[in-house]
Design a protein around this motif. Structure first.
Motif, PDB file in Angstrom:
ATOM      1  N   THR B 150       0.836  -1.202   0.000  1.00  0.00           N
ATOM      2  CA  THR B 150       0.000   0.000   0.000  1.00  0.00           C
ATOM      3  C   THR B 150       0.870   1.250   0.000  1.00  0.00           C
ATOM      4  O   THR B 150       0.613   2.189  -0.762  1.00  0.00           O
ATOM      5  CB  THR B 150      -0.923   0.007   1.231  1.00  0.00           C
ATOM      6  OG1 THR B 150      -1.633  -1.217   1.257  1.00  0.00           O
ATOM      7  CG2 THR B 150      -1.890   1.149   1.167  1.00  0.00           C
ATOM      8  N   ILE B 151       1.900   1.237   0.840  1.00  0.00           N
ATOM      9  CA  ILE B 151       2.786   2.406   0.871  1.00  0.00           C
ATOM     10  C   ILE B 151       3.409   2.618  -0.504  1.00  0.00           C
ATOM     11  O   ILE B 151       3.412   3.724  -1.050  1.00  0.00           O
ATOM     12  CB  ILE B 151       3.886   2.222   1.942  1.00  0.00           C
ATOM     13  CG1 ILE B 151       3.260   2.197   3.323  1.00  0.00           C
ATOM     14  CG2 ILE B 151       4.911   3.343   1.852  1.00  0.00           C
ATOM     15  CD1 ILE B 151       4.233   1.842   4.424  1.00  0.00           C
ATOM     16  N   GLY B 152       3.881   1.510  -1.097  1.00  0.00           N
ATOM     17  CA  GLY B 152       4.521   1.619  -2.408  1.00  0.00           C
ATOM     18  C   GLY B 152       3.566   2.159  -3.457  1.00  0.00           C
ATOM     19  O   GLY B 152       3.893   3.074  -4.217  1.00  0.00           O
ATOM     20  N   LEU B 153       2.338   1.604  -3.469  1.00  0.00           N
ATOM     21  CA  LEU B 153       1.358   2.009  -4.470  1.00  0.00           C
ATOM     22  C   LEU B 153       1.007   3.480  -4.309  1.00  0.00           C
ATOM     23  O   LEU B 153       0.905   4.223  -5.294  1.00  0.00           O
ATOM     24  CB  LEU B 153       0.115   1.131  -4.326  1.00  0.00           C
ATOM     25  CG  LEU B 153      -0.885   1.193  -5.463  1.00  0.00           C
ATOM     26  CD1 LEU B 153      -0.231   0.680  -6.732  1.00  0.00           C
ATOM     27  CD2 LEU B 153      -2.101   0.369  -5.126  1.00  0.00           C
ATOM     28  N   CYS B 154       0.832   3.896  -3.053  1.00  0.00           N
ATOM     29  CA  CYS B 154       0.459   5.294  -2.817  1.00  0.00           C
ATOM     30  C   CYS B 154       1.580   6.218  -3.264  1.00  0.00           C
ATOM     31  O   CYS B 154       1.329   7.253  -3.902  1.00  0.00           O
ATOM     32  CB  CYS B 154       0.153   5.541  -1.348  1.00  0.00           C
ATOM     33  SG  CYS B 154      -1.362   4.746  -0.853  1.00  0.00           S
ATOM     34  N   ALA B 155       2.808   5.822  -2.954  1.00  0.00           N
ATOM     35  CA  ALA B 155       3.930   6.656  -3.369  1.00  0.00           C
ATOM     36  C   ALA B 155       3.971   6.733  -4.892  1.00  0.00           C
ATOM     37  O   ALA B 155       4.152   7.815  -5.470  1.00  0.00           O
ATOM     38  CB  ALA B 155       5.229   6.074  -2.825  1.00  0.00           C
ATOM     39  N   GLY B 156       3.758   5.583  -5.533  1.00  0.00           N
ATOM     40  CA  GLY B 156       3.765   5.556  -6.993  1.00  0.00           C
ATOM     41  C   GLY B 156       2.683   6.460  -7.567  1.00  0.00           C
ATOM     42  O   GLY B 156       2.939   7.262  -8.476  1.00  0.00           O
ATOM     43  N   LEU B 157       1.465   6.349  -7.021  1.00  0.00           N
ATOM     44  CA  LEU B 157       0.363   7.168  -7.533  1.00  0.00           C
ATOM     45  C   LEU B 157       0.651   8.653  -7.301  1.00  0.00           C
ATOM     46  O   LEU B 157       0.397   9.493  -8.168  1.00  0.00           O
ATOM     47  CB  LEU B 157      -0.942   6.782  -6.853  1.00  0.00           C
ATOM     48  CG  LEU B 157      -1.614   5.536  -7.389  1.00  0.00           C
ATOM     49  CD1 LEU B 157      -2.842   5.216  -6.576  1.00  0.00           C
ATOM     50  CD2 LEU B 157      -1.989   5.719  -8.849  1.00  0.00           C
ATOM     51  N   PHE B 158       1.214   8.949  -6.115  1.00  0.00           N
ATOM     52  CA  PHE B 158       1.528  10.346  -5.801  1.00  0.00           C
ATOM     53  C   PHE B 158       2.509  10.893  -6.842  1.00  0.00           C
ATOM     54  O   PHE B 158       2.278  11.949  -7.432  1.00  0.00           O
ATOM     55  CB  PHE B 158       2.128  10.448  -4.399  1.00  0.00           C
ATOM     56  CG  PHE B 158       2.579  11.834  -4.053  1.00  0.00           C
ATOM     57  CD1 PHE B 158       1.650  12.790  -3.665  1.00  0.00           C
ATOM     58  CD2 PHE B 158       3.914  12.191  -4.129  1.00  0.00           C
ATOM     59  CE1 PHE B 158       2.045  14.070  -3.359  1.00  0.00           C
ATOM     60  CE2 PHE B 158       4.326  13.472  -3.828  1.00  0.00           C
ATOM     61  CZ  PHE B 158       3.391  14.419  -3.438  1.00  0.00           C
ATOM     62  N   ALA B 159       3.553  10.108  -7.096  1.00  0.00           N
ATOM     63  CA  ALA B 159       4.548  10.563  -8.062  1.00  0.00           C
ATOM     64  C   ALA B 159       3.914  10.725  -9.435  1.00  0.00           C
ATOM     65  O   ALA B 159       4.166  11.700 -10.150  1.00  0.00           O
ATOM     66  CB  ALA B 159       5.690   9.555  -8.119  1.00  0.00           C
ATOM     67  N   PHE B 160       3.049   9.768  -9.786  1.00  0.00           N
ATOM     68  CA  PHE B 160       2.402   9.824 -11.096  1.00  0.00           C
ATOM     69  C   PHE B 160       1.577  11.100 -11.250  1.00  0.00           C
ATOM     70  O   PHE B 160       1.672  11.814 -12.245  1.00  0.00           O
ATOM     71  CB  PHE B 160       1.524   8.583 -11.282  1.00  0.00           C
ATOM     72  CG  PHE B 160       0.655   8.628 -12.491  1.00  0.00           C
ATOM     73  CD1 PHE B 160       1.207   8.481 -13.758  1.00  0.00           C
ATOM     74  CD2 PHE B 160      -0.708   8.822 -12.366  1.00  0.00           C
ATOM     75  CE1 PHE B 160       0.409   8.542 -14.876  1.00  0.00           C
ATOM     76  CE2 PHE B 160      -1.510   8.879 -13.494  1.00  0.00           C
ATOM     77  CZ  PHE B 160      -0.950   8.740 -14.745  1.00  0.00           C
ATOM     78  N   PHE B 161       0.764  11.393 -10.233  1.00  0.00           N
ATOM     79  CA  PHE B 161      -0.112  12.558 -10.347  1.00  0.00           C
ATOM     80  C   PHE B 161       0.667  13.866 -10.250  1.00  0.00           C
ATOM     81  O   PHE B 161       0.236  14.901 -10.728  1.00  0.00           O
ATOM     82  CB  PHE B 161      -1.204  12.530  -9.277  1.00  0.00           C
ATOM     83  CG  PHE B 161      -2.329  11.608  -9.625  1.00  0.00           C
ATOM     84  CD1 PHE B 161      -3.117  11.848 -10.738  1.00  0.00           C
ATOM     85  CD2 PHE B 161      -2.599  10.485  -8.863  1.00  0.00           C
ATOM     86  CE1 PHE B 161      -4.142  10.994 -11.083  1.00  0.00           C
ATOM     87  CE2 PHE B 161      -3.622   9.633  -9.195  1.00  0.00           C
ATOM     88  CZ  PHE B 161      -4.397   9.880 -10.305  1.00  0.00           C
ATOM     89  N   ARG B 162       1.808  13.800  -9.584  1.00  0.00           N
ATOM     90  CA  ARG B 162       2.544  15.030  -9.315  1.00  0.00           C
ATOM     91  C   ARG B 162       3.519  15.346 -10.451  1.00  0.00           C
ATOM     92  O   ARG B 162       3.623  16.491 -10.868  1.00  0.00           O
ATOM     93  CB  ARG B 162       3.307  14.840  -7.989  1.00  0.00           C
ATOM     94  CG  ARG B 162       3.987  16.036  -7.426  1.00  0.00           C
ATOM     95  CD  ARG B 162       3.011  16.862  -6.571  1.00  0.00           C
ATOM     96  NE  ARG B 162       3.711  17.850  -5.762  1.00  0.00           N
ATOM     97  CZ  ARG B 162       4.377  18.876  -6.252  1.00  0.00           C
ATOM     98  NH1 ARG B 162       4.443  19.021  -7.519  1.00  0.00           N
ATOM     99  NH2 ARG B 162       5.001  19.725  -5.463  1.00  0.00           N
ATOM    100  N   PHE B 163       4.188  14.315 -10.949  1.00  0.00           N
ATOM    101  CA  PHE B 163       5.338  14.600 -11.806  1.00  0.00           C
ATOM    102  C   PHE B 163       5.146  14.247 -13.278  1.00  0.00           C
ATOM    103  O   PHE B 163       5.946  14.637 -14.107  1.00  0.00           O
ATOM    104  CB  PHE B 163       6.581  13.873 -11.277  1.00  0.00           C
ATOM    105  CG  PHE B 163       6.958  14.306  -9.892  1.00  0.00           C
ATOM    106  CD1 PHE B 163       7.311  15.633  -9.654  1.00  0.00           C
ATOM    107  CD2 PHE B 163       6.935  13.422  -8.824  1.00  0.00           C
ATOM    108  CE1 PHE B 163       7.643  16.054  -8.381  1.00  0.00           C
ATOM    109  CE2 PHE B 163       7.273  13.832  -7.555  1.00  0.00           C
ATOM    110  CZ  PHE B 163       7.633  15.161  -7.338  1.00  0.00           C
ATOM    111  N   THR B 164       4.138  13.436 -13.636  1.00  0.00           N
ATOM    112  CA  THR B 164       4.013  13.121 -15.056  1.00  0.00           C
ATOM    113  C   THR B 164       2.991  14.050 -15.694  1.00  0.00           C
ATOM    114  O   THR B 164       2.087  14.553 -15.039  1.00  0.00           O
ATOM    115  CB  THR B 164       3.556  11.669 -15.278  1.00  0.00           C
ATOM    116  OG1 THR B 164       2.248  11.547 -14.754  1.00  0.00           O
ATOM    117  CG2 THR B 164       4.470  10.681 -14.600  1.00  0.00           C
TER     118      THR B 164
END
Lengths: 358, 292
Positions: B150-164
């Motif tokens: 869950t932590i990994g997925l949330c971090a991934g989604l956060f990065a996706f929404f923030r940086f791509t």
């Protein structure tokens, strides 16, 4: 096409807009009154079920179809009505009074649940009522001294003014009388200022408020009325079932009621009857179809649920006004034949309605 | 005390599942103001597809997960394109019922699929059975995986929404459709993709949950507990959904142990009703009243 020349206000709020309506409703009433003479017990029992269930659907219709408030919790009111009726009868309260009390109790609880509804918009309300139905179901299961818990509760035999209602046709008359009273009551409420306030709230809360509709009062009233009617339907259900257990009053029950409202035709009193009939008839049609289907498919336990879901999805996608809407369109088609244009009922292009502020 | 910590850790693990499902609700709600009642059933579908890949066809665990997530993402995108786009602008009520109908069909469909049916299944994971010890507190590897994933997925989604670029475009479409159109963002496609992401997240939730609750067609009902989580978090806020999920998970674990029977299943809903009474838009809600 029929034209109505209005000459006074009473004509506008008349129960029957056209003289012919009076004739057709008279016919319906006559056939309902004489039904036990020309229908066998099986059909009488089916009609009784539809009539009783249509009362509960009517309750939800008043709230969802006319006031525009979503409730995923109406099975709880059916349950409260049913258990109240059974418990009151056990305590020796005579029948018509017990049913009225069951309705009143359900209505009071509805008013309490309606209170947060005043502040909740759309989806929050759906989820709050969803939580409510789950809590009520748990209470019905755990309060064993009163409800018998998972062992269930036997409903005492119905007696009316000392007369035992022990046969299908007798209970049929009881149900029909209650149903007719409820429907007349709702139709009357809907043509009164209260009903117009409900409809105004459904169409636009802001507009209704600007016109002086007291939102809090009318929303609570709608919730209470709707819960009371649904509770009365529940009371009759108790007698029809003869035996109550908490699992009949969970989320699935609520969804059944909502499906009845949607498939019957949201926003129409007739729709309540059509929807109730749909819920009653569908399992039987599927049972009949099972003989025709290949074996591999016919014996699937999920078949009924699947067809149920499919009809729901197709209704919302292609006929949002349900059976009653389709019926009106057919009527219109016949009445202006051969001038019907295909685009008459074409869906307007619609846009997302937002509840947010940008 | 050990008992309390133990229960809390278990609660957090379950809470992570709720958080993931709630995350799916919130992503879709933020974008399209639709609440997807079929989210739990998407989760069930994801778990079943993973089960097919891993237990029936003998594929490696990670490959199975990837296939399940990919299939579910496609299903989610397709759902939006085929079923939900035609009903844009219909009342909330109709759309809610539509997703309930879709959920019912998924359940019925899964029960009819050869090899799935109405029974309960499990599939082997590389980490089944092992436990981790921290002093006196024991954490099952299943729970630990859930928390880490869950932590990994949330971090991934956060990065996706923030940086791509895609993620920012999605945020823009969620915040203001019209403005996003004017900026040349294909809003409809964005919505379909958001549905895809959220179905993919549901699949991950289903796969993570499979070792602790087994796979059966009714596992989607557990997803209903994610509603209190999402509402607690305000329904429009992604961090809110995660926090809400954790709160619900912990409350449930503690209520199941310290309170009389019956409270385990209702605690979440009681909390939900109380929160709605006190703060009608959730703890982290930010919805203002629409003005004319």
């Amino acid at each position: 096409m029929r034209f109505l020349f209005r000459t006074d206000y009473n004509q506008d709020i008349d129960l029957f807009q056209f003289r012919l309506d009076r004739f057709w409703y008279g016919m319906l009433f006559a056939s309902l009154a004489t039904a036990p003479l020309w229908l066998d017990d099986y059909w009488i029992s089916q009609v009784t079920y539809v009539a009783g269930f249509s009362i509960s659907v009517l309750g939800l219709m008043l709230l969802a179809g006319f006031t525009g408030q979503v409730s995923l919790g109406h099975a709880a009111f059916v349950g409260i009505g049913a258990y109240a009726e059974a418990i009151l009868m056990q305590r020796g309260v005579p029948f018509p009074i017990s049913l009225i009390l069951a309705g009143v109790l359900s209505g009071l609880i509805g008013a309490v649940i309606g209170l947060p509804a005043l502040r909740l918009v759309g989806i929050y309300l759906a989820i709050a009522t969803f939580a409510f139905v789950i809590i009520v179901q748990e209470v019905l299961t755990r309060w064993e001294s009163l409800t018998g818990g998972n062992n269930g509760l036997r409903v005492p035999e119905l007696t009316l003014f000392g007369l035992a209602i022990d046969q299908d046709w007798k209970f049929y008359y009881v149900t029909i009388v209650v149903a007719v009273l409820c429907f007349l009551g709702v139709v009357n409420v809907l043509r009164s200022p209260t009903g117009r306030a409900f409809i105004a709230i459904r169409d636009s809360e802001i507009a209704a408020q600007s016109l002086g509709v007291h939102l809090a009062r009318y929303k609570t009233m709608a919730f209470a009325l709707s819960a009371a009617i649904t509770g009365i339907g529940g009371g009759l259900f108790a007698h029809k079932a003869g035996y109550l257990s908490p699992e009949s009053f969970g989320l699935i029950g609520s969804i059944n009621l909502l499906v009845a409202v949607l498939v019957g035709g949201i926003g129409s009193v007739h729709g309540a009857v059509f929807g109730a009939a749909f819920i009653a008839v569908l399992p039987q049609i599927i049972a009949l179809l099972k003989d025709l289907l290949p074996d591999a498919l016919a014996h699937q336990p999920g078949l009924e649920a699947g067809v149920f879901g499919l009809i729901l999805v197709l209704t919302i996608l292609f006929e949002p006004l349900g059976i009653y809407g389709r019926y009106r369109k057919l009527l219109f088609y016949v009445s202006i034949f051969p001038l019907y244009k295909r685009a008459t009922f074409k869906r307007q292009k619609s846009y997302t309605r937002t509840e947010r502020v940008h | 005390m050990v008992e309390f910590v133990q229960l809390t850790v278990n609660g957090i693990a379950i809470g992570c599942i709720y958080a993931l499902v709630a995350l799916g609700f919130v992503l879709i709600y933020k974008a399209t103001e639709t609440v997807n009642f079929a989210q739990g059933d998407l989760m069930m579908l994801g778990a079943f597809i993973a089960y097919s890949c891993i237990a029936l066809w003998g594929l490696p665990y990670l490959v199975g997960i990837l296939i399940a997530v990919a299939v579910l993402a496609a299903v989610g995108t397709g759902l939006d394109r085929i079923v939900l786009r035609p009903v844009v602008g219909q009342p909330t009520f109709a759309i809610v019922m539509l997703t309930i109908g879709i959920g019912t069909m998924f359940r019925a469909g899964a029960s009819m699929t050869p090899g799935w049916g109405t029974e309960t299944y499990s599939f082997a994971t590389p980490y089944s059975g092992s436990t981790l010890r921290f002093g006196t507190v024991v954490i099952a590897a299943e729970h630990m995986t859930i928390i880490l994933a869950t932590i990994g997925l949330c971090a991934g989604l956060f990065a996706f929404f923030r940086f791509t670029k895609l993620g920012v475009a999605m945020q823009a479409s969620s915040q203001n459709q019209l403005a996003a159109y004017y900026m040349g963002i294909p809003v409809k496609t964005m919505f379909s993709l958001i549905w895809g992401i959220s179905a993919g997240v549901a699949a991950v939730a289903g796969i993570l949950m499979a070792p602790i609750s087994l796979v059966d067609i009714n596992m989607g009902f557990i997803g209903l507990k994610a509603f209190p989580a999402a509402v607690l978090g305000g329904f429009g806020s992604i961090p809110g959904a995660i926090v809400g999920g954790l709160i619900i998970g912990v409350i449930e674990a503690l209520a199941g142990f310290y309170l009389p029977a019956g409270f385990k299943d209702t605690a979440a809903y009681i909390v939900l009703l109380v929160v709605l009474f006190v703060r009608p838009h959730g703890l982290f809600g930010q919805m203002a009243r629409k003005k004319v």
